[in-house]
Scaffold this active site. Structure first.
Site, PDB file in Angstrom:
ATOM      1  N   HIS A 153       0.816  -1.222   0.000  1.00  0.00           N
ATOM      2  CA  HIS A 153       0.000   0.000   0.000  1.00  0.00           C
ATOM      3  C   HIS A 153       0.848   1.269   0.000  1.00  0.00           C
ATOM      4  CE1 HIS A 153      -4.078  -1.749   0.647  1.00  0.00           C
ATOM      5  NE2 HIS A 153      -3.336  -2.786   0.982  1.00  0.00           N
ATOM      6  N   ASP A 361       3.516   9.364  -0.943  1.00  0.00           N
ATOM      7  CA  ASP A 361       2.340   8.602  -0.525  1.00  0.00           C
ATOM      8  C   ASP A 361       2.122   7.474  -1.523  1.00  0.00           C
ATOM      9  OD1 ASP A 361       0.100   8.106   1.058  1.00  0.00           O
ATOM     10  OD2 ASP A 361      -0.540  10.206   1.022  1.00  0.00           O
TER      11      ASP A 361
HETATM   12  P1  ADQ Z   1      -2.972   6.085   4.771  1.00  0.00           P
HETATM   13  O1  ADQ Z   1      -1.579   6.581   4.906  1.00  0.00           O
HETATM   14  O2  ADQ Z   1      -3.720   5.923   6.027  1.00  0.00           O
HETATM   15  O3  ADQ Z   1      -3.045   4.734   3.927  1.00  0.00           O
HETATM   16  P2  ADQ Z   1      -4.875   7.528   2.878  1.00  0.00           P
HETATM   17  O4  ADQ Z   1      -4.846   6.871   1.576  1.00  0.00           O
HETATM   18  O5  ADQ Z   1      -4.872   9.004   2.802  1.00  0.00           O
HETATM   19  O6  ADQ Z   1      -3.669   7.208   3.832  1.00  0.00           O
HETATM   20  O7  ADQ Z   1      -6.174   7.018   3.615  1.00  0.00           O
HETATM   21  C1  ADQ Z   1      -6.656   7.669   4.665  1.00  0.00           C
HETATM   22  C2  ADQ Z   1      -8.046   7.155   4.974  1.00  0.00           C
HETATM   23  O8  ADQ Z   1      -8.300   7.531   6.291  1.00  0.00           O
HETATM   24  C3  ADQ Z   1      -9.091   7.779   4.062  1.00  0.00           C
HETATM   25  O9  ADQ Z   1     -10.091   6.854   3.750  1.00  0.00           O
HETATM   26  C4  ADQ Z   1      -9.652   8.905   4.940  1.00  0.00           C
HETATM   27  O10 ADQ Z   1     -11.032   9.164   4.741  1.00  0.00           O
HETATM   28  C5  ADQ Z   1      -9.446   8.370   6.334  1.00  0.00           C
HETATM   29  N1  ADQ Z   1      -9.213   9.503   7.255  1.00  0.00           N
HETATM   30  C6  ADQ Z   1      -8.192  10.377   7.235  1.00  0.00           C
HETATM   31  N2  ADQ Z   1      -8.360  11.310   8.203  1.00  0.00           N
HETATM   32  C7  ADQ Z   1      -9.518  11.017   8.811  1.00  0.00           C
HETATM   33  C8  ADQ Z   1     -10.255  11.620   9.885  1.00  0.00           C
HETATM   34  N3  ADQ Z   1      -9.840  12.711  10.525  1.00  0.00           N
HETATM   35  N4  ADQ Z   1     -11.400  11.042  10.252  1.00  0.00           N
HETATM   36  C9  ADQ Z   1     -11.837   9.929   9.630  1.00  0.00           C
HETATM   37  N5  ADQ Z   1     -11.202   9.329   8.608  1.00  0.00           N
HETATM   38  C10 ADQ Z   1     -10.056   9.866   8.218  1.00  0.00           C
HETATM   39  C11 ADQ Z   1      -2.123   3.853   3.261  1.00  0.00           C
HETATM   40  C12 ADQ Z   1      -1.112   4.516   2.313  1.00  0.00           C
HETATM   41  C13 ADQ Z   1      -1.833   5.339   1.267  1.00  0.00           C
HETATM   42  C14 ADQ Z   1      -2.840   4.465   0.506  1.00  0.00           C
HETATM   43  C15 ADQ Z   1      -3.737   3.725   1.487  1.00  0.00           C
HETATM   44  C16 ADQ Z   1      -4.627   2.703   0.769  1.00  0.00           C
HETATM   45  O11 ADQ Z   1      -0.207   5.325   3.052  1.00  0.00           O
HETATM   46  O12 ADQ Z   1      -0.904   5.906   0.344  1.00  0.00           O
HETATM   47  O13 ADQ Z   1      -3.637   5.292  -0.325  1.00  0.00           O
HETATM   48  O14 ADQ Z   1      -2.972   3.005   2.446  1.00  0.00           O
HETATM   49  O15 ADQ Z   1      -3.873   1.842  -0.008  1.00  0.00           O
END
Ligand code: ADQ
Length: 489
Positions: A153, A361
């Site tokens: 991921h 990311d």
């Molecule tokens: P993350 O680093 O956690 O995931 P991201 O892809 O941005 O990053 O996902 C974040 C998730 O958390 C989103 O669904 C978002 O809605 C949720 N989220 C963020 N802040 C929030 C808040 N304050 N309240 C509720 N929900 C919140 C890792 C990798 C990424 C990759 C994902 C999926 O680092 O690059 O996109 O896995 O593969």
């Protein structure tokens, strides 16, 4: 019917999630007689390979407990103080304690021991993320001959960053024990190939290279997505409307610039606040007309670097507030808590600018969710880091270098003054891209490739292989419809 077994660090919790990865995989699993294995979240005195099975909302979940010491070495240690920073090219933030590797491998062996008694010969196993790179090796040692896939991921690192990871040779060997290794972006496939090319160069210069025998392992990019149509619906649901109205009232006509992230140094949060500061510094007329909202609940706060980034963000927000606030106007709101997906969808829809500016990311799902939540008649503008995997998909975002505060500030100014027609045109193309790369398609494409060529045409060429130089033409995916129907039909 062929079963699907998903393995990840944690299993989905009891709280119903409204979208995203857990929901997509849940949907995929619901069509099977399979299960999802992960750590329970509980500690035990003695390591045990007994998995506890339970059914949560129709999903069969298998969980194991870990000892406190093993968990520390495996999770906070090797996974999140070595692999996570190194894969995100933050060698300065690694804490290289080689002994953590033993705990990391022990936990992977424990996962394998827990899995083996429950496997059937035709089960398909899908392993997720950097915590579990050695799992296929451990399963092969236990004579498991099933198809096993791995999905990373996070981004794949450069050769130098990889060389800084203790036992990286073992980890590469572990990767090629899988039948399929899926990356987020072509950038990551290219990074893997770069490592192979780097070792070749080293050999030609007279060194002793590390040789990765790829064998039949297939490597390819499978960009993950969200469910943009679900977010479009959610954004007009009663809970989303409630949040939208509440914040719109408080904003009193000011344009919202929104960031939503897990608090992590890879997300570029202090840099983002710095770029907003530049915007206010360079555009005095905007000062009372905009408001930045940054939502960033803390994560992994047992690790020192996460406490440090939290303090840096506090300081940056304090600096901008102290510098520009007036008795009746605050430039920025910083909220350190998680919100429901409906509330987030309401906020995304309200925001004139979605700021997604990670330093690096894997993908970044917030970018997908922001696009899905927009009002088609009055959409906002996505500002997106070039270093997010999402930049390979969202060409109609305003792409920026997150290290360049001037460029990011200028993109914010451009977004705030962008005419409606251009916003609509850009958003239409962004939404098409988000739909084409939705999470259901991602899971289907990955599992189709994991089924392997043997179920259709055994002589068909496989997909892009790791030993090919970056930029080599890809062969089209082999069709494995028959298998797909047997698994998912
Ligand atoms: P993350 O680093 O956690 O995931 P991201 O892809 O941005 O990053 O996902 C974040 C998730 O958390 C989103 O669904 C978002 O809605 C949720 N989220 C963020 N802040 C929030 C808040 N304050 N309240 C509720 N929900 C919140 C890792 C990798 C990424 C990759 C994902 C999926 O680092 O690059 O996109 O896995 O593969």
């Amino acid at each position: 019917m062929t079963r699907l077994i998903i393995v990840s660090n944690r299993t989905p919790g009891k709280a119903p999630a409204a979208g995203g990865l857990a929901v997509a995989l849940r949907k995929t699993l619901a069509r099977h007689d399979g299960f999802w294995l992960g750590w329970s979240g509980s500690f035990t005195e003695k390591p045990s390979a007994e998995a506890r099975f339970e059914t949560i909302d129709g999903l069969t979940v298998a969980q194991i407990d870990l000892t406190r010491d093993d968990h520390k070495a495996y999770y906070a240690g090797f996974s999140n103080s070595i692999l996570w920073p190194a894969f995100h090219l933050r060698l300065d933030l690694t804490d290289i304690q080689s002994h953590w590797y033993e705990g990391y491998r022990r936990v992977n062996a424990q996962f394998a021991d827990a899995l083996v008694p429950h496997l059937r010969p035709d089960d398909v196993i899908w392993v997720h993320d950097y915590h579990l790179i050695p799992l296929a090796t451990e399963l092969r040692r236990r004579n498991v001959r099933n198809r096993i896939g791995f999905y990373l991921h996070i981004p794949f690192p450069t050769p130098d960053a990889l060389h800084a990871i203790p036992h990286h040779e073992d980890l590469l060997q572990d990767l090629v024990a899988y039948d399929l290794v899926g990356f987020q972006a072509q950038r990551d496939v290219a990074a893997f190939n770069e490592f192979i090319a780097h070792e070749q160069m080293y050999k030609e210069a007279g060194g002793t290279p590390f040789v990765v025998e790829l064998g039949d392992t297939v490597l390819d990019a499978f960009p993950i997505g969200s469910d943009p149509d679900a977010f479009a619906q959610l954004a007009t649901s009663p809970n989303a409307r409630k949040m939208y109205k509440r914040v719109a009232r408080a904003m009193n006509g000011r344009a919202v610039i929104l960031g939503v992230d897990r608090l992590d140094y890879s997300k570029g949060l202090p840099q983002r606040v710095g770029a907003y500061e530049k915007l206010l510094e360079n555009n005095a007329r905007l000062r009372r007309m905009v408001h930045m909202i940054q939502i960033a609940p803390p994560s992994r706060d047992t690790i020192k670097e996460y406490r440090v980034i939290s303090e840096e963000l506090d300081a940056a927000v304090g600096r901008v507030t102290g510098r520009f606030a007036e008795p009746d106007w605050l430039p920025i709101t910083y909220v350190k808590r998680a919100y429901s997906q409906a509330s987030l969808a309401g906020l995304y829809r309200l925001a004139r600018v979605g700021l997604v500016t990670p330093l690096r990311d894997g993908m970044n799902l917030v970018a997908h969710e922001y696009v899905g939540s927009q009002d088609p008649e009055d959409p906002g503008v996505l500002i997106l880091s070039r270093f997010a995997g999402a930049a390979e998909i969202f060409h109609d975002a305003l792409l920026i270098n997150p290290f360049d505060a001037d460029e990011t500030a200028e993109a914010m100014r451009e977004a705030l003054s962008m005419p409606l027609a251009e916003r609509k045109a850009r958003w239409t193309r962004l939404m098409e891209a988000a739909q084409a790369h939705n999470v259901d398609n991602w899971a289907a494409d990955y599992l189709d490739a994991l089924a392997g060529p043997q179920t259709s045409n055994p002589t068909a060429p496989s997909r892009l292989r790791g030993s090919m130089p970056a930029g080599s033409p890809q062969t089209p995916p082999t069709s494995t419809l028959a298998f797909w129907r047997s698994v998912f039909g």
